[in-house]
Design an enzyme around this catalytic site. Structure first.
Site, PDB file in Angstrom:
ATOM      1  N   HIS A   1      41.354  26.079  46.499  1.00  0.00           N
ATOM      2  CA  HIS A   1      40.739  27.353  46.123  1.00  0.00           C
ATOM      3  C   HIS A   1      40.136  27.221  44.720  1.00  0.00           C
ATOM      4  CE1 HIS A   1      40.460  31.477  44.681  1.00  0.00           C
ATOM      5  NE2 HIS A   1      40.330  31.809  45.959  1.00  0.00           N
TER       6      HIS A   1
ATOM      7  N   ASP B   1      37.877  37.251  51.473  1.00  0.00           N
ATOM      8  CA  ASP B   1      38.173  37.149  50.040  1.00  0.00           C
ATOM      9  C   ASP B   1      38.616  38.505  49.483  1.00  0.00           C
ATOM     10  OD1 ASP B   1      38.675  35.773  47.754  1.00  0.00           O
ATOM     11  OD2 ASP B   1      36.622  35.180  47.366  1.00  0.00           O
TER      12      ASP B   1
HETATM   13  C1  1DF Z   1      37.156  36.429  42.117  1.00  0.00           C
HETATM   14  C2  1DF Z   1      36.723  35.771  43.255  1.00  0.00           C
HETATM   15  C3  1DF Z   1      38.476  36.249  41.687  1.00  0.00           C
HETATM   16  C4  1DF Z   1      37.566  34.951  43.965  1.00  0.00           C
HETATM   17  C5  1DF Z   1      39.340  35.435  42.430  1.00  0.00           C
HETATM   18  O1  1DF Z   1      40.610  35.197  42.059  1.00  0.00           O
HETATM   19  C6  1DF Z   1      38.903  34.829  43.601  1.00  0.00           C
HETATM   20  C7  1DF Z   1      36.250  37.264  41.354  1.00  0.00           C
HETATM   21  C8  1DF Z   1      41.039  35.522  40.774  1.00  0.00           C
HETATM   22  O2  1DF Z   1      35.336  37.869  41.962  1.00  0.00           O
HETATM   23  O3  1DF Z   1      36.400  37.335  40.140  1.00  0.00           O
HETATM   24  O4  1DF Z   1      39.768  34.169  44.372  1.00  0.00           O
HETATM   25  N1  1DF Z   1      37.022  34.192  45.028  1.00  0.00           N
HETATM   26  O5  1DF Z   1      37.705  33.404  45.688  1.00  0.00           O
HETATM   27  O6  1DF Z   1      35.762  34.221  45.208  1.00  0.00           O
HETATM   28 MN    MN Z   2      39.343  33.605  46.751  1.00  0.00          MN
END
Ligand code: 1DF
Ligand code: MN
Length: 347
Positions: A184, A310
C-alpha cells in the site's frame, strides 16, 4: 438498489482503510513532539489530525469506525464486503517494540470485528517490518490463528525499502503461508520527498504512486521474485503507474544488465514485466476511470484486476455506479467485483 443475487455478483472492496483511536493518539503525540523524522507523515497526518475542514474531520471519524457508521456507508453504496487494512503508515513509524505490540493488538481487534460480521468484513494483518523476524511471526499468527488473509506493508519503512534482504523473512512467511502481500502507498521517503511538498504533490495525488512504484521496481530488480517465485503481491491504484512502463523498463533493464552497470543490478530469471504479470494483482482503488481500468485488464488479464473503493478516502457513490457500468461480460464483471478477490485473498 439491486441486491447481490439480482446483480449477479457481490461487491467486494479490496483496499479499505481503518485505524484505532490509540494509533491516532500516538500519531498526534508524534506530530506534536515532531521527532518522527518523516516530512510525509507530518504533511499527511498533520492535515487529517488537525485540519478543521469538513473533509478532514469526516475522514478522521470514518476511518476509526468499524461498526455502525461503516456498515451504513457500505449499505448506502452497495458494498457487500470490505477487505480492511490498517491505514498508512500503520505501525511503521513506531519504535520496534511499540510497533510489534500495536500490530498484534490491532490484528486482534480486526479479527474480532471480522468474527462479528463475517459476511461484511475480511482483513489483512498489520506487521512491524522494522522488526522483520517478529513481523514474519506475527503474520503467521494472524493468518493461522486469527484468520486474516494476508499482510499490508505501507511502502518505505522509515526510509528503508524491502528489497534489503534483512526484510525477506516477511516474504518467506507470506510465500509459505500462501497469502498475498499488499504494498500500500506511503508518502515518499524522507530522501525523495522534498520537491513534492511545496506543491502538495506528496500524497494520493501523485507522491504515493511515485514512492510505491519505485518500491516495487526495487523489489523486482533485487530478485525478490526469483528467490520467492510463488510470492503473491497486490498493488492498489491500478499498479501505481507501473503498467504503463512495462515496455521501457524491460528494454532499459536488459541494457543495464548487459553493461553490468551497477553492483545493485544482477541478471534476473525473467524480464521485469513478467513478474508484474505473474506475481502481482491490481486493485482499482481511487482510479475510477474506464480507459485505465480497461488497459490494465487487457495487459494483465481479467483475472488480475479487482475492485477497490479506498474507503473512507474516496467514498463516492457515483464511482460505484460507474464501475457497475464498465463494458464487461457478466463473467468478467463477476471476476472484477467478487471472484478474483475470493481467489487471491481466499475469502
Ligand atoms: C489518502 C489516500 C490517504 C489513500 C490514505 O491513507 C490512503 C488520501 C492515509 O487521500 O490522503 O490510503 N489511498 O490509498 O489512496
Ligand atoms: Mn488506500
Amino acid at each position: 438498489m439491486p441486491n447481490p443475487a439480482e446483480r449477479g455478483y457481490r461487491r467486494i472492496a479490496t483496499e479499505e482503510a481503518w485505524t484505532t483511536p490509540e494509533i491516532m493518539q500516538r500519531y498526534q503525540q508524534m506530530l506534536e513532539r515532531g521527532d518522527h523524522g518523516d516530512p510525509g507523515f507530518a504533511s499527511l497526518w498533520g492535515f487529517f489530525a488537525t485540519s478543521q475542514t469538513p473533509r478532514a474531520r469526516d475522514l478522521y471519524e470514518r476511518v476509526q469506525d468499524l461498526e455502525a457508521r461503516r456498515l451504513a456507508d457500505m449499505d448506502a453504496t452497495g458494498i457487500d464486503m470490505q477487505l480492511l487494512m490498517l491505514t498508512a503508515p500503520g505501525v511503521q513509524m513506531f519504535d520496534p517494540d511499540t510497533a510489534c505490540a500495536l500490530a498484534a493488538s490491532t490484528n486482534d481487534q480486526l479479527a474480532e470485528t471480522v468474527r462479528r460480521h463475517p459476511s461484511r468484513f475480511a482483513g489483512l494483518a498489520a506487521v512491524a517490518p522494522q522488526a522483520p523476524q517478529a513481523a514474519a511471526a506475527e503474520l503467521e499468527r494472524a493468518v493461522t490463528r486469527l484468520g486474516l488473509k494476508g499482510v499490508v506493508i505501507n511502502s518505505h519503512v522509515n526510509g528503508e525499502y524491502l528489497d534489503d534482504e534483512k526484510f525477506w523473512d516477511i516474504f518467506a512467511a507470506a510465500e509459505a503461508l500462501d497469502v498475498p502481500v499488499y504494498i500500500h502507498p506511503n508518502t515518499p521517503s524522507p530522501q525523495m520527498i522534498e520537491p513534492f511538498l511545496s506543491r502538495c504533490l506528496d500524497a494520493a495525488i501523485y507522491g504515493f504512486a511515485a514512492e510505491t512504484g519505485l518500491h516495487v521496481l526495487r523489489l523486482i530488480v533485487a530478485g525478490v521474485f526469483d528467490r520467492f517465485p510463488r510470492l503473491k503481491m497486490v498493488l492498489g491504484h491500478l499498479g501505481e503507474g507501473l503498467p504503463y512502463w512495462l515496455y521501457r523498463v524491460d528494454f532499459m533493464h536488459g541494457g543495464i544488465v548487459r553493461a553490468n552497470r551497477s553492483p545493485g543490478v544482477k541478471p534476473l530469471q525473467r524480464a521485469p514485466s513478467e513478474y508484474l504479470r505473474e506475481n502481482f494483482h491490481y486493485t482499482t482503488s481511487g482510479m475510477c476511470w474506464e480507459p485505465a481500468i480497461t488497459y490494465v485488464q487487457q495487459l494483465m488479464g481479467h483475472d488480475r484486476v479487482m475492485y477497490a473503493m479506498d474507503y473512507p478516502y474516496q467514498f463516492v457513490k457515483e464511482e460505484v455506479d460507474a464501475m457497475d457500468a464498465l463494458p464487461l461480460t457478466p463473467a468478467q464483471k463477476h471476476a472484477f467485483f467478487q471472484g478474483n478477490a475470493e481467489r487471491v485473498f481466499k475469502l
